[in-house]
Design a protein around this motif. Structure first.
Motif: not given
Lengths: 298, 297
Positions: B278-283
């Motif tokens: 999520a740290i990479f995909v959400v942004p």
């Protein structure tokens, strides 16, 4: 240009464009040679595993671990193939059922969602869509534990074909929605929808009489994509089925797993299990690539 | 009734499915991760034990080693697919004769499952050396490069997962090629013409004109390959087995934890995998949304 978003965008520009302008010197013969040498070397490297699979699948048991392992078989044998076929025939049918149902149902849902998200938005639709999209990137191992509980116990589906149909359908919704949303954005001009609205057509009428008839290219892409991903899945199969009621990937893993696998039947099995998706790729490659590209969101 | 209501109703079944199968499951997994659950049974009474599962995992060298493996795998996978993908795209983007054939060959591994590919790669990356060698090790001997023989992903080295990335690179480099090829073809020929008129070399054209315009493509490629690496389970399970220490990653460890009925521990592991993705995909998703907004979509 209704097929604009469906075409792969990989095709080179038409000849007229490529050769126009006098400034482009034709590439030197050396450059051309280097280019082709590289292209061929890379092609050979990529084909090595396929060569290995084919060659090894026809070898009798004694020939596989010899110093001639890279050579063609001295004696061609179908033993590996018949053993693999016996192990995989029933799972192949189950895979076919799972992948077909998942492909059809997620495509239908994706088409309806894509229409709403691109042409018939409700307040907050874009945010909801972004929440859908996260599903494409969801690391499935991260939800496997509660998923097992949900489908096997809460929904009472147990393990096997039906469970896998449901799960592949659900997790196919994000990508199918994305593909149709992007497709309709260009394939269905707003003016036509306006005209229908003026004529008093409601949402469902607009969808079935205007949008659905131009949806075939979109369906080809999502059906192929969904079928291939469901067919190739192993993770869900492992968590949500047994070898006795699971798909072909699970059966193949059983056949080829272990410390001392029978390489001939494993490789024959790998080829058998890959045949349907490879045929789809060879025959309908253009659409396959298009589905693949839509995975890049935009 | 506002006109949007029927549209909302049409999407509602999917909203419910996504809500249940993604977000409800995430929450449920999170709750499980704070318990001592040791069976999948609904009837089981579980006790909440706070962050105990997380602490134990992070203090377990097995687990931190699995994350190291995943890091090495991801970096190798990214570098490999980008390298081959870009080289192939550059070789093919001027549409040399036979382009379709080469493209088809480079892309075909995408159609094969990791499980099927692993059958061939298990043989290719077999750790046996010397007279018992098969696969690449035997090939090295045959061509007089015996010194290159190694144990591949089975070796207990810090970077053995580079070998695990090889089948993954084989499968997905064609995909990256396709993304970049589409990117190149989206740039108008006029820009190159103008640069050539000014006497720019081909190298400078790529370096200063074409590549800078492809950074959105590179970002997409990065996110796709990165998240695939985080999801990677099939390949490792098939090549190294579920209980391999040397080639274990968090996802395979999760399977092993479940096999030994450590549901709480496995759920904590799952949460950490999810958070990292999520740290990479959400942004990235937010960024994509903003770009679309600017384009008025």
């Amino acid at each position: 240009m209704t097929t604009a978003t469906i075409d792969t965008q990989l095709e080179a520009p038409a000849k007229g464009d490529a050769t126009k302008g006098g400034a482009t010197a034709p590439p030197s013969p050396i450059a051309t040679t280097v280019r082709y040498v590289l292209l061929i070397v890379f092609a050979v490297i990529v084909l090595v595993p396929l060569y290995v699979m084919i060659v090894t699948s026809f070898k009798p048991a004694g020939e596989i671990s010899t110093s001639r392992a890279w050579n063609l078989p001295m004696h061609w044998s179908w033993d590996g193939w018949s053993k693999a076929w016996d192990a995989l025939a029933a799972p192949l049918v189950r895979s076919l059922a799972i992948a077909s149902v998942a492909a059809v149902v997620s495509s239908i849902l994706g088409s309806m969602n894509g229409f709403v998200f691109s042409k018939w938005r409700f307040p907050g639709a874009n945010i909801v869509f972004t929440f859908f999209l996260f599903g494409m990137f969801l690391p499935y191992p991260a939800i496997m534990i509660p998923l097992q509980q949900l489908v096997s116990q809460d929904l009472g589906l147990g393990q096997g074909v039906v469970t896998l149909m449901l799960v592949h359908t659900v997790f196919g919704i994000p990508i199918c929605t994305l593909i149709f949303r992007n497709y309709y954005a260009t394939a269905v001009p707003n003016e036509i929808l306006e005209a229908a609205r003026v004529d008093g057509a409601g949402m469902w009428k607009t969808y079935t009489s205007i949008v659905l008839p131009v949806s075939i290219p979109g369906f080809v892409v999502t059906l192929i994509w969904q079928f291939t991903s469901a067919w190739n899945d192993f993770l869900f199969a492992l968590f949500l089925s047994q070898p006795s009621n699971g798909p072909v990937t699970y059966a193949l893993q059983q056949l080829s797993g272990g410390q001392n696998p029978d390489y001939a039947s494993s490789m024959a099995g790998a080829l058998i299990a890959s045949a349907p998706t490879l045929v789809i790729y060879i025959v309908l490659g253009r659409y396959f690539i298009s589905g693949m590209m839509s995975g890049s969101v935009k | 009734m506002p006109t949007w209501v029927p549209g909302f109703l049409l999407v509602l079944p999917s909203i419910i499915l996504m809500g249940v199968f993604i977000y409800y499951l995430i929450v449920r997994n999170l709750l499980t991760s704070f318990t001592n659950r040791n069976s999948n049974s609904r009837l089981l009474k579980v006790r909440y034990i706070g962050f105990d599962n997380y602490e134990r995992l992070l203090n377990d060298s097995n687990y931190t080693h699995a994350w190291w493996n995943l890091l090495v795998l991801t970096v190798a996978f990214l570098v490999g697919t980008m390298l081959f993908g870009i080289i192939w795209a550059v070789l093919l983007e001027k549409a040399p004769k036979g382009e379709g054939l080469f493209r088809g060959i480079y892309l075909f591994p995408m159609a094969v499952s990791f499980i099927a590919a692993a059958v061939a790669w298990k043989w290719l990356l077999s750790p046996a050396m010397g007279p018992n060698a098969v696969g690449l090790n035997q090939l090295f001997q045959n061509i007089g490069l015996s010194g290159l023989q190694n144990e591949w992903f089975s070796s207990n080295s810090k970077f053995n997962m580079v070998a695990m990335a090889m089948p993954a690179i084989w499968q997905l480099s064609g995909y990256i090629m396709a993304l970049f090829l589409a990117g190149f073809r989206g740039i108008s020929e006029d820009q190159r013409e103008a640069a050539r008129m000014d006497g720019a070399s081909e190298f400078r054209i790529y370096r200063y004109i074409l590549f800078p315009q492809l950074s959105p493509v590179a970002l997409s490629a990065l996110i796709i390959i990165g998240h695939m690496s985080m999801k990677m389970f099939d390949l490792i399970y098939a090549l190294a087995g579920a209980n391999s220490y040397v080639a274990g990653v968090p996802a395979t460890l999760l399977w092993a934890q479940l096999s030994s009925y450590q549901y709480g521990r496995a759920a904590a592991n799952a949460t950490m995998i999810l958070v990292v993705v999520a740290i990479f995909v959400v942004p990235y998703l937010i960024y994509t949304r903003r770009v679309e907004k600017k384009q008025g979509i």
